[in-house]
Design an enzyme around this catalytic site. Structure first.
Site: not given
Length: 244
Positions: A11, A14, A63-64, A142, A155, A157, A159
């Protein structure tokens, strides 16, 4: 300083990823930027790393979430750079919605990129680090993983799972001279949080330091972990105090 080290940032085209690439390049690391979106932005990040800091930098579309695609990409990075010393798992997406109405596909998409993507990268880079008897793995999690966040069950879960992955990898790879840590941003001004711009004042009021963070704030923590030999299995919050 990170002279002679090879850093891979997912990622990296940006936001936090681009800032981390710039920060590690400023410390002397050669940079491999993995991206899934804009090739132009990824090329710009690499150009800036090379022109400003004199390091080698290349971009790789991947695409990871795809195990085989990650294997092929890491193989290409090894061919181009020789090895991998530092891995920053930053790639992440959001697909927000209340859990009572969330589709299975929406849940799976976020877990596949945010959590499985990090596993895929670690799985394929670990062997190179083991051979080097040196490695720094930094996973971008996060504060949502620590506190939860309404509308972000998938999200949060993903993280939170990343924190468990971090601690387990740290224990497994410590005997080989490899550290694995997580950085947990709070509200950071990036493309991902632009949709919250109308709530900026309200969000800032809930942050003890009184303002949103920047991608550079997170990059500074990444650079610290990349050069910290005796810290592993740690979660470093970069959140202005919101989760203390």
């Amino acid at each position: 300083m990170l002279n002679g080290k090879i850093a891979v940032i997912t990622g990296g085209a940006r936001g936090i990823g681009a800032a981390a690439a710039a920060k590690l390049a400023a410390q002397g690391a050669d940079i491999a930027v993995i991206y899934a979106g804009s090739s132009a932005l990824a090329a710009q990040v690499c150009s800036q790393c090379s022109s400003l800091h004199g390091v080698k930098a290349r971009a790789y579309p991947c695409n990871v979430a795809d195990f085989d695609a990650v294997r092929q990409t890491v193989t290409q990075i090894r061919s181009d750079f020789g090895t991998v010393h530092i891995l920053v798992n930053n790639a992440g997406i959001t697909r927000d919605g209340l859990v009572a109405a969330m589709s299975e596909q929406t849940f799976d998409e976020v877990l596949d990129v945010n959590l499985k993507g990090a596993f895929n990268m670690i799985r394929h880079c670990a062997g190179l680090m083991i051979r080097n008897r040196f490695g720094r793995i930094i996973n971008i999690t996060s504060v949502a993983a620590l506190t939860g966040n309404p509308g972000q069950a998938n999200y949060a879960a993903s993280k939170a799972g990343l924190i468990g992955l971090t601690k387990t990898v740290a224990r497994e790879l410590a005997p080989r001279g490899i550290t694995c840590n997580a950085v947990a941003p709070g509200f950071i001004a990036t493309d991902m949080t632009k949709e919250l711009s109308g709530q900026a004042a309200q969000l800032a009021a809930g942050i003890p330091l009184g303002h949103m963070g920047t991608a550079e704030d997170v990059a500074q923590a990444v650079a610290f972990m990349a050069d910290a030999p005796y810290i592993t299995g740690e979660v470093l919050r970069v959140d202005g105090g919101i989760a203390m």
